[in-house]
Design a protein around this motif. Structure first.
Motif, PDB file in Angstrom:
ATOM      1  N   UNK A 118       0.871  -1.174   0.000  1.00 33.43           N
ATOM      2  CA  UNK A 118       0.000   0.000   0.000  1.00 33.43           C
ATOM      3  C   UNK A 118       0.906   1.220   0.000  1.00 33.43           C
ATOM      4  N   UNK A 119       0.763   2.024  -1.018  1.00 33.54           N
ATOM      5  CA  UNK A 119       1.642   3.173  -1.151  1.00 33.54           C
ATOM      6  C   UNK A 119       0.892   4.320  -1.809  1.00 33.54           C
ATOM      7  N   UNK A 120       1.213   5.503  -1.393  1.00 31.07           N
ATOM      8  CA  UNK A 120       0.606   6.677  -2.021  1.00 31.07           C
ATOM      9  C   UNK A 120       1.442   7.164  -3.190  1.00 31.07           C
ATOM     10  N   UNK A 121       2.642   6.601  -3.354  1.00 34.22           N
ATOM     11  CA  UNK A 121       3.523   7.030  -4.441  1.00 34.22           C
ATOM     12  C   UNK A 121       4.343   5.876  -4.946  1.00 34.22           C
ATOM     13  N   UNK A 122       4.428   5.744  -6.255  1.00 31.67           N
ATOM     14  CA  UNK A 122       5.327   4.793  -6.898  1.00 31.67           C
ATOM     15  C   UNK A 122       6.160   5.604  -7.880  1.00 31.67           C
ATOM     16  N   UNK A 123       7.467   5.606  -7.686  1.00 35.00           N
ATOM     17  CA  UNK A 123       8.361   6.373  -8.543  1.00 35.00           C
ATOM     18  C   UNK A 123       8.914   5.503  -9.656  1.00 35.00           C
ATOM     19  N   UNK A 124       9.060   6.089 -10.829  1.00 32.14           N
ATOM     20  CA  UNK A 124       9.619   5.386 -11.982  1.00 32.14           C
ATOM     21  C   UNK A 124      10.704   6.271 -12.581  1.00 32.14           C
ATOM     22  N   UNK A 125      11.845   5.674 -12.880  1.00 25.19           N
ATOM     23  CA  UNK A 125      12.940   6.398 -13.505  1.00 25.19           C
ATOM     24  C   UNK A 125      13.091   5.938 -14.944  1.00 25.19           C
ATOM     25  N   UNK A 126      13.242   6.876 -15.861  1.00 27.79           N
ATOM     26  CA  UNK A 126      13.462   6.549 -17.271  1.00 27.79           C
ATOM     27  C   UNK A 126      14.891   6.080 -17.459  1.00 27.79           C
ATOM     28  N   UNK A 127      15.083   5.127 -18.344  1.00 26.89           N
ATOM     29  CA  UNK A 127      16.433   4.612 -18.651  1.00 26.89           C
ATOM     30  C   UNK A 127      16.932   5.201 -19.949  1.00 26.89           C
TER      31      UNK A 127
END
Length: 72
Positions: free
Chosen positions: A63-72
């Protein structure tokens, strides 16, 4: 104890693959039937109280209010 209902939508059923115990916190790797590894950092006290050992069937609840994604 059994859970009759929960509001967490991201649930991964699997078996504990590895537990790396530290003095205060531990890492618990859960492997799903599809081979996905979900790693959780929990207190070492919880590892002992929940008897988290390799091979034990568990459900990883995310359960999370934020999921971060980094571009490669």
């Amino acid at each position: 104890m059994s859970i009759s209902a929960i509001n967490v939508r991201n649930q991964f059923r699997g078996k504990i693959k590895e537990v790396i115990e530290g003095p205060v916190v531990s890492e618990v790797d859960v492997e799903t039937p599809s081979g996905l590894i979900v790693t959780s950092v929990v207190t070492t006290r919880s590892v002992k109280e929940l008897q988290l050992v390799p091979g034990k069937e568990v459900i990883a609840l995310v359960k999370s209010t934020e999921v971060s994604i980094a571009a490669l």
